[in-house]
Design an enzyme around this catalytic site. Structure first.
Site, PDB file in Angstrom:
ATOM      1  N   GLY A 401       0.828  -1.138  -0.056  1.00 53.76           N
ATOM      2  CA  GLY A 401       0.058   0.057   0.125  1.00 53.76           C
ATOM      3  C   GLY A 401       0.799   1.281   0.131  1.00 53.76           C
ATOM      4  N   SER A 402      -0.076   2.436   0.022  1.00 58.45           N
ATOM      5  CA  SER A 402       0.778   3.583  -0.003  1.00 58.45           C
ATOM      6  C   SER A 402       0.141   4.616   1.051  1.00 58.45           C
ATOM      7  CB  SER A 402       0.794   4.407  -1.228  1.00 58.45           C
ATOM      8  OG  SER A 402       1.292   3.600  -1.949  1.00 58.45           O
ATOM      9  N   ASP A 522      -8.196  13.576   8.084  1.00 56.99           N
ATOM     10  CA  ASP A 522      -8.299  12.958   6.837  1.00 56.99           C
ATOM     11  C   ASP A 522      -9.123  11.587   6.890  1.00 56.99           C
ATOM     12  OD1 ASP A 522      -7.409  12.999   4.180  1.00 56.99           O
ATOM     13  OD2 ASP A 522      -5.423  12.037   4.343  1.00 56.99           O
TER      14      ASP A 522
END
Length: 659
Positions: A401-402, A522
């Site tokens: 993932g990132s 976020d």
């Protein structure tokens, strides 16, 4: 016939009355792919000197080539259902029969794929024949039917495939060793052709398979390391687990050395190899490598944390181990320490990143003496000596993932076998911009400081961190499954019942964060992880902020809040830069509900600047048309323009939509 093994060739010879030649064929490792190239002269070399017997062989071979023996294949479709189909290697005919058994129509709209550990591979007609006629091919039992327009299996189909794969022994690649005479005659492509295809395409959304699958296919997920080292790690983890069960607790210690493949170690630049107590001096004095940070904190931001000695019982089940049970048990005697994110330096009033002695993260990394390519006793001895080393060696695996500031890799504690998600940030990548570099370090220090405080079942657990000359590693709990955004991309929008379940769990995580004065800032599908049992974990605290309780900074006259977050999920007060409170996350939560119900972000017809303009003009996202009245009321409350009118996470937990 072409994909027969030497054993199947022997069975075929017996069936046509030529069993007396089986031994000679076996000694020369004759397989199905060689049969087409055998001529009468070559058959004499294999012991069939009688011309009549040779002609009988060639006649039976040609018949076998034209009318191959049928095989049984198992197909997966329709939410994990399976059907057995007899096939002679014809892709289209077999697919049509399979679709009929699933009550599906129009074979032109469907194709076949297979799962190979963490990857999905679309099957061509040639590869389908290979699978059919190679009796040792494990893919025969888990062929997945997918729509041609969206060639990705459903979650249920993928889970079923994983279950079947777990029950299968690892596929063995066939290695032939032909006699010199036959090798010189048969085509090179025939001698070297591999039965299994290695062109598997990784998931675009970085799938996180369950630990059981990683355990059974460990070399696939740690491809740069020698299998013997990985097997030794699992063996050590079992032995250590037995000894730890009798103790009161387990000290996680400091993360340090990464066990690198030999080629990587040779090219590795020099790294910081120093005790934690000297790190403050090393980092603070190296002003050429770590630029000054313009934003100061007076007094320095100090956060109480605990040494990673133990973990609350509620989190024991969340730790993912390779082949063992969770290692961490609470002993009730945790020692507190101070983690100083910023400190005053001797270089003026600017602040530099530094860490006090005794803090839980150890920013130390050095090449390991373990050689993954070695097969000597060196591998055996080194891992056993880890107990005397305060730092923990770890192994880096596949990319999964990132995050906000870097890529996320699968990692494994070389001593305990614990799986981890390792967020790796390359510091050199931002060296061209000192201002950006400073902001990066600022955010990472803040993320680590926040993560150290958190311990909740719906928050990704922080395990530790380390730093070397070119990158920072943050070690986090491994969550098998994937992100909400990845699942939406693969499977489409969620049913409202599932959305309720996921949002309720997310609210529990937010309630915990907000009770500690932390705003995530976020919240979106990409930062909400779902494990393979449906548990939600909030991740990626790269831009999160801890609020000062009773502070006036969020009111008129205070410091101007920064413009942070993902545009489509931003609250009006963030766009206008008027304030940041926990109610900011509530607006983003409403956007997450829309994202789950529609598989699109809010304001789907706008680009980022258009979305920001609409949010700034107090224009709400469009609600889905087919949702319940309780869902509409829930969204209306989360999208209150005045943030003071939005309910808290605790209040929303009692809302009919989730209660």
């Amino acid at each position: 016939m072409e994909y027969y093994t030497s054993k199947e060739v022997a069975e075929w010879l017996k069936s046509i009355g030529l069993e007396k030649y089986i031994e000679q064929f076996s000694q020369n490792n004759i397989e199905g792919r060689h049969l087409n190239h055998l001529t009468l002269p070559l058959l004499k070399d294999l012991g069939i000197e009688n011309t009549a017997k040779g002609k009988q062989f060639l006649k039976q071979r040609d018949y076998l080539r034209e009318f191959p023996r049928p095989c049984i294949l198992r197909f997966i479709a329709c939410n994990g259902q399976t059907r057995a189909v007899q096939s002679r290697g014809d892709y289209q005919k077999t697919l049509a029969i399979a679709l009929k058994k699933f009550s599906l129509e129009d074979a032109s709209k469907f194709i076949v794929c297979v799962s190979q550990s963490s990857r999905i591979k679309l099957i061509t007609e040639e590869e389908f024949k290979q699978i059919c006629f190679n009796s040792s091919s494990p893919e025969r039992d888990r062929l997945i039917i997918v729509p041609k327009e969206k060639p990705c299996p459903s979650f249920e189909d993928l889970r079923r495939s994983w279950e079947i794969e777990l029950a299968q022994p690892a596929a063995l690649s066939s290695q032939s060793s032909l006699s010199p005479k036959l090798s010189s005659v048969l085509p090179t492509s025939t001698q070297k052709r591999s039965v299994r295809s290695n062109n598997a395409k990784p998931f675009e959304s970085y799938q996180r398979p369950p630990s059981e699958l990683i355990n059974s296919r460990i070399s696939d997920f740690f491809p740069d390391h020698q299998p013997k080292l990985l097997e030794k790690t699992i063996s050590n983890s079992l032995r250590r687990n037995l000894s730890i069960r009798t103790s009161q607790g387990h000290n996680l210690g400091n993360f340090g050395q990464e066990i690198l493949p030999r080629s990587s170690r040779r090219a590795r630049p020099s790294e910081l190899v120093c005790p934690l107590s000297s790190l403050r001096i090393s980092v603070a004095e190296d002003v050429n490598r770590l630029p000054r940070i313009d934003r100061g904190f007076d007094p320095p931001l100090t956060v109480s944390s605990t040494q990673r000695i133990s973990r609350p019982p509620s989190l024991q089940k969340s730790i993912t181990m390779v082949g063992v049970e969770p290692l961490y048990q609470s002993n009730g005697n945790e020692k507190s320490s101070k983690y100083n994110v910023f400190s005053e330096s001797a270089h003026g009033n600017h602040q530099v990143l530094s860490f006090s002695p005794g803090s839980s993260p150890s920013f130390i990394e050095q090449p390991s003496p373990i050689s993954p390519t070695s097969t000597t006793s060196e591998d055996t001895n080194t891992l056993e000596e880890d107990t005397d080393d305060q730092s923990i060696k770890w192994i880096r695996g596949a990319l999964i993932g990132s995050g906000s500031f870097g890529q996320v890799y699968l990692g494994m504690n070389a001593s305990s076998g614990e799986l981890m998600a390792v967020k790796q940030v390359i510091l050199d990548s931002v060296s061209e911009s000192k201002d950006r570099h400073a902001k990066l370090l600022d955010a990472l220090a803040g993320e680590i400081a926040l993560l150290q405080e958190l311990s909740h079942e719906h928050i990704v657990q922080y395990l530790g961190s380390n730093l070397n000359s070119d990158h920072l590693n943050i070690f986090l709990e491994y969550v098998p499954g994937g992100s909400v955004a990845g699942l939406l991309t693969m499977y489409g929008s969620f049913e409202e019942t599932l959305v309720k379940n996921f949002i309720k769990q997310t609210l529990k995580g937010l309630e915990y964060l907000h009770s500690r004065g932390i705003v995530h800032r976020d919240i979106k599908g990409a930062n909400i992880l779902v494990d393979n049992k449906g548990k939600i974990k909030i991740s990626d605290f790269g831009i999160s902020k801890k609020l000062e309780l009773n502070s006036t900074s969020t009111k008129t006259g205070g410091a101007r809040p920064s413009f942070q977050g993902s545009s489509f999920w931003m609250a009006p007060e963030v766009v206008k830069q008027t304030m940041h409170t926990e109610k900011t996350d509530i607006w983003s939560l409403g956007c997450l509900v829309i994202e789950m119900l529609t598989s699109k972000h809010p304001y789907p017809n706008c680009d980022q600047m258009q979305a920001i303009f609409r949010i700034g003009e107090n224009i709400l996202p469009e609600f889905p048309s087919n949702i319940s009245s309780s869902a509409i009321d829930f969204l209306e409350k989360t999208f209150a323009i005045d943030c003071n009118l939005r309910p808290t996470a605790s209040e929303l937990l009692s809302h009919p939509f989730v209660s």
